[in-house]
Design a protein around this motif. Structure first.
Motif, PDB file in Angstrom:
ATOM      1  N   ASP A   1       0.851  -1.187   0.000  1.00  0.00           N
ATOM      2  CA  ASP A   1       0.000   0.000   0.000  1.00  0.00           C
ATOM      3  C   ASP A   1       0.890   1.242   0.000  1.00  0.00           C
ATOM      4  O   ASP A   1       1.407   1.624   1.032  1.00  0.00           O
ATOM      5  N   GLU A   2       1.091   1.823  -1.147  1.00  0.00           N
ATOM      6  CA  GLU A   2       1.917   3.036  -1.292  1.00  0.00           C
ATOM      7  C   GLU A   2       3.253   2.914  -0.571  1.00  0.00           C
ATOM      8  O   GLU A   2       3.590   3.763   0.253  1.00  0.00           O
ATOM      9  N   PRO A   3       4.042   1.891  -0.864  1.00  0.00           N
ATOM     10  CA  PRO A   3       5.250   1.689  -0.057  1.00  0.00           C
ATOM     11  C   PRO A   3       6.299   2.772  -0.260  1.00  0.00           C
ATOM     12  O   PRO A   3       7.216   2.891   0.540  1.00  0.00           O
ATOM     13  N   THR A   4       6.180   3.567  -1.308  1.00  0.00           N
ATOM     14  CA  THR A   4       7.239   4.544  -1.571  1.00  0.00           C
ATOM     15  C   THR A   4       6.784   5.984  -1.387  1.00  0.00           C
ATOM     16  O   THR A   4       7.551   6.911  -1.597  1.00  0.00           O
ATOM     17  N   ALA A   5       5.541   6.170  -0.973  1.00  0.00           N
ATOM     18  CA  ALA A   5       4.981   7.526  -0.993  1.00  0.00           C
ATOM     19  C   ALA A   5       5.709   8.489  -0.068  1.00  0.00           C
ATOM     20  O   ALA A   5       5.800   9.664  -0.349  1.00  0.00           O
ATOM     21  N   SER A   6       6.236   7.978   1.046  1.00  0.00           N
ATOM     22  CA  SER A   6       6.841   8.922   1.992  1.00  0.00           C
ATOM     23  C   SER A   6       8.357   8.977   1.856  1.00  0.00           C
ATOM     24  O   SER A   6       9.044   9.408   2.761  1.00  0.00           O
ATOM     25  N   LEU A   7       8.881   8.533   0.725  1.00  0.00           N
ATOM     26  CA  LEU A   7      10.342   8.449   0.595  1.00  0.00           C
ATOM     27  C   LEU A   7      10.868   9.429  -0.459  1.00  0.00           C
ATOM     28  O   LEU A   7      10.137   9.878  -1.335  1.00  0.00           O
ATOM     29  N   ASP A   8      12.154   9.707  -0.368  1.00  0.00           N
ATOM     30  CA  ASP A   8      12.826  10.541  -1.370  1.00  0.00           C
ATOM     31  C   ASP A   8      12.898   9.810  -2.703  1.00  0.00           C
ATOM     32  O   ASP A   8      12.916   8.586  -2.747  1.00  0.00           O
ATOM     33  N   VAL A   9      13.024  10.582  -3.792  1.00  0.00           N
ATOM     34  CA  VAL A   9      13.013   9.953  -5.115  1.00  0.00           C
ATOM     35  C   VAL A   9      14.077   8.890  -5.294  1.00  0.00           C
ATOM     36  O   VAL A   9      13.788   7.795  -5.784  1.00  0.00           O
TER      37      VAL A   9
END
Lengths: 282, 256, 272
Positions: free
Chosen positions: B174-182
């Motif tokens: 569930d949105e595993p990358t949404a809170s991470l830097d590019v």
């Protein structure tokens, strides 16, 4: 070792905590060693020496039955503080699990416990404690029972509230999807989360409960003469207050110091945990 | 077909429909992207599929067996195969536990699992955890740290290690990358892609980032207001029969 | 184009106890009607730069260098005078939309109050302006106007907070990760409206973001920031296709391509 040192210096740098710790060490010393060190038997009646002023023989004077007040107060410390801590310990042991289960499982179980709590909450706790002690008959044991019955709801409610907000956090959900049993999830994730708040609450509550026990003893529902419980001593001294105020002043001071100690410790612990929490959220 | 969802519906209250007759299926080893804006029901779908929330109508079958979140014995079998990774890397680890204890939680509950990636016999619990961390490209020194001492990307890797520890055959992200830097996002996506190939795992990738979805998935489902708007293979992305909503999503994400 | 609305010269931000600088030698300028993008990863000092412009640095940090806004050096002003520029002259939109509104006052009231603090207009007029900006953000203006923040979804609250900032018609808008908390479609709506406001009022915009696609598409000029320094600047096409600095290269390689976007070589980025 290093972390222990930094932790303890951080604790000591907090003035509330420092004061609380010093008082607590002092009180613990009085509780555990006092009984062996007191100069007189706190129960020994000596009518020839009644209502003595403070002197080198009797440091705080004697009461209306000639008993040494200093010995009685020191002896009473174990009883008063010990009972206060015991009552809170039992209230925590009942309230925390109920709060955890009620909050985490929810549904009918939650509704059931919450209705009980709502029911108990409709009475002021002092009145309720008087009623319970009145029904069970005046004695120290019954007082403790009465206090536990009144205080556990506070813990249950606080814990439930904390759990309700925490159980939607993702690590608790992950615990569920990892097929941990509810008991395991509660023990591993929720209990450590509520513990700091409970410790702070309990520390402050011990003071409150000592006041409550003393108050109940004072009105004659708790410790019965000749037990040197501080509230009962206040009650004893009441009749002689005009002739010899020290009969009531010293037990009163003892209660005050103890309650102060609990409050300082509670405040100190609270800011200690808050600092740690703040660091986590950065 | 490993996962088959048919006519799945769920509503929170009478007027609030979270999911409306959702039907789709996933083959083993396939990667399906579920795209939608916030409030489209995509997170709810993830939670229902992993059995965290109940559903009202419809059926979910996994490898032929129906998934009923209320029967604990059935659920156990299902959970052994299905794990989930959540969005918020900061709250998916218990702040009061050292990393290695968090990582071991699923494996502790499924003692019969002996994952292939564990080398050596009679590993202590901590050693097992260290191996799991190495598997996702972390230093084993991190095992004794607390989540607050880890960066967002590291925490998300720990979450992945935990989810993969029992070798699930279906992974719901569930949105595993949404809170991470590019740059970290790309690392995490590559990590997931590698494991998907290595373990022949089915992945349901829930995201609002259509770029990330196209990077990982072959099939895309577009969700809006709890309803499937569009369902297509990745090579038909620009096909003119795409739903207008899909086109708007692509338009919003594209550079030109 | 005329003078820049704001020019930052050799901005340096360090902690008061004097460890190494968090932001060093940052110079950038934004002209009227221009959108400048400031891109970089978390911890690169983008937000600190914005805070310095607003005069809202944490107490344990100090800045040196010049921040010239319309011929006055903001960094030389006292905090009180500096604050006078906020709102009507410089507006800021934060990522954390939950903190933008007081939870127990209706949104409409908060917006009209804000407008009336800065402009001497009547209640009715302020109300109309508030409804207008809310409507332009693609919100159901009447409903949002009468709602408390918790009654709305995150995207709606963020759009309402942007509406509040833009209602004051600032000459410079700083957007600090404005769309990060929003999904693509809502972000798109908000950006379109921002574009519209810019055309209408000619305000300058500093767009702080880590979203490369957004920066490529929406900005006139891009500054790439790494560890407190600007490592590269240029037009979006230059940054995208002809970047010089290795860090820019690394960032650009991380933009996942949609199928068919063949201008980016989508190489594996293992060696980050």
């Amino acid at each position: 070792m290093d972390t222990v040192l930094t932790k303890s210096t951080a604790l000591v740098r907090n003035p509330n905590m420092l004061g609380g710790i010093i008082l607590a060490v002092f009180l613990a010393g009085v509780m555990f060693l006092g009984g062996a060190l007191v100069p007189y038997d706190p129960f020994k009646i000596d009518m020839g020496n009644r209502l003595q002023e403070a002197s080198t023989l009797h440091w705080l004077g004697t009461d209306q039955l000639g008993r040494d007040i200093f010995s009685r107060i020191v002896f009473g410390a174990k009883l008063t503080i010990g009972l206060g801590m015991l009552a809170i310990f039992m209230a925590v042991c009942i309230g925390v699990p109920i709060g955890l289960i009620s909050g985490y499982i929810g549904g009918r179980m939650d509704a059931f416990f919450m209705r009980i709590i709502d029911g108990i909450l409709t009475f002021p706790d002092f009145i309720l404690a008087i009623a319970i002690a009145g029904i069970l008959g005046p004695s120290l044991t019954n007082i403790v029972i009465a206090i536990v019955l009144v205080r556990w709801i506070v813990y249950a409610r606080v814990v439930r509230g904390l759990v309700l907000s925490e159980k939607e956090k993702e690590y608790v959900l992950v615990s569920k999807t990892s097929f941990s049993s509810p008991i395991k999830t509660i023990r591993l994730h929720l209990l450590p989360h509520v513990m700091p708040d409970i410790i702070v609450m309990a520390a402050i509550d011990v003071g409150k409960v000592i006041l409550l026990i003393s108050a109940l003893s004072y009105i004659g529902l708790g410790a019965q003469p000749p037990i040197p419980e501080w509230g009962a001593m206040l009650n004893d001294g009441q009749g002689y207050f005009q002739v010899k105020p020290s009969l009531m002043v010293y037990p009163g001071l003892a209660i005050m110091v103890t309650v102060l100690c609990c409050n300082l410790l509670g405040d100190g612990l609270k800011s200690h945990f808050d600092i740690r929490k703040g660091r986590q959220e950065l | 077909m490993s996962l088959v969802v048919e006519g799945l519906s769920k509503n929170y209250s009478k007027n609030l429909v979270a999911l409306n007759t959702i039907s789709f299926s996933a083959k083993k080893g396939e990667c399906i992207g579920i795209v939608g804006e916030s409030g489209s029901g995509k997170s709810t779908l993830g939670k229902v599929l992993v059995g965290l929330e109940n559903y009202k109508e419809g059926t979910i079958t996994y490898n032929g067996a129906p998934v009923v979140p209320t029967k604990r014995s059935r659920l156990r079998e299902y959970r052994k195969n299905v794990q989930m990774i959540f969005q918020d890397s900061s709250s998916s680890l218990n702040p009061k536990l050292p990393v290695w204890e968090s990582v071991l939680e699923p494996l502790d509950n499924f003692k019969e699992c002996s994952p292939a990636f564990l080398e050596g016999q009679n590993l202590s619990r901590k050693e097992t955890a260290e191996q799991l961390l190495i598997m996702v490209g972390l230093d084993k020194e991190l095992a004794g740290r607390y989540p607050e001492e880890l960066s967002g990307g590291q925490k998300q890797r720990v979450s992945i290690a935990r989810a993969l520890s029992i070798e699930p055959s279906l992974l719901i992200c569930d949105e595993p990358t949404a809170s991470l830097d590019v740059t970290v996002q790309v690392q995490i996506l590559n990590l997931l892609k590698d494991f998907q190939k290595k373990m022949d795992m089915t992945i349901l990738f829930i995201s609002h980032d259509i770029r990330a979805v196209t990077f990982l998935c072959e099939q895309i489902i577009v969700l809006k207001n709890g309803t499937i708007q569009d369902q297509f293979g990745i090579n038909e992305l620009y096909h003119k029969s795409r739903h207008p909503y899909t086109k708007a999503l692509i338009e919003a994400a594209s550079i030109q | 184009m005329s003078n820049p609305i704001i020019s930052i010269e050799k901005l340096k931000i360090e902690t008061r106890n004097g460890s190494y600088p968090l932001v060093n030698n940052v110079s950038l300028e934004i002209k009227k009607g221009e959108i400048a993008g400031l891109i970089g990863e978390s911890g690169s000092g983008k937000s600190l730069t914005a805070r310095a412009v607003m005069g809202l640095l944490p107490v344990n940090m100090k800045n040196s260098g010049r921040i010239v806004y319309k011929n006055s050096d903001l960094s030389a002003l006292s905090p009180k005078d500096h604050r006078k520029f906020l709102g009507k002259e410089i507006g800021i939109i934060f990522q954390d939309y939950r903190a933008s509104f007081t939870p127990y006052i209706k949104i409409g009231k908060q917006i009209t109050e804000t407008i009336r603090t800065h402009y001497p207009i009547g209640k009715k007029e302020a109300r109309n302006q508030a409804l207008e900006v809310l409507g332009k953000m693609g919100l159901d203006s009447e409903r949002v106007y009468c709602s408390y923040p918790f009654q709305l979804s995150g995207g709606q609250v963020q759009r309402a907070s942007i509406a509040m900032v833009l209602a004051l018609k600032p000459a410079l808008v700083i957007c600090d990760e404005m769309t990060t908390a929003l999904d693509v479609m809502n972000g798109e709506k908000v950006l379109n409206y921002l574009e519209e406001v810019r055309k209408e009022t000619g305000c300058a915009i500093l767009m702080i973001t880590h979203d490369l696609a957004l920066a490529y598409k929406r900005t006139d000029r891009i500054y790439v920031m790494q560890q407190g320094e600007i490592v590269e600047e240029g037009l979006p096409e230059q940054i995208r296709c002809q970047h010089q600095h290795p860090y820019t290269k690394k960032l650009c390689a991380c933009l996942l391509s949609l199928p068919g976007e063949n201008f980016i070589i989508n190489e594996r980025v293992n060696d980050l």
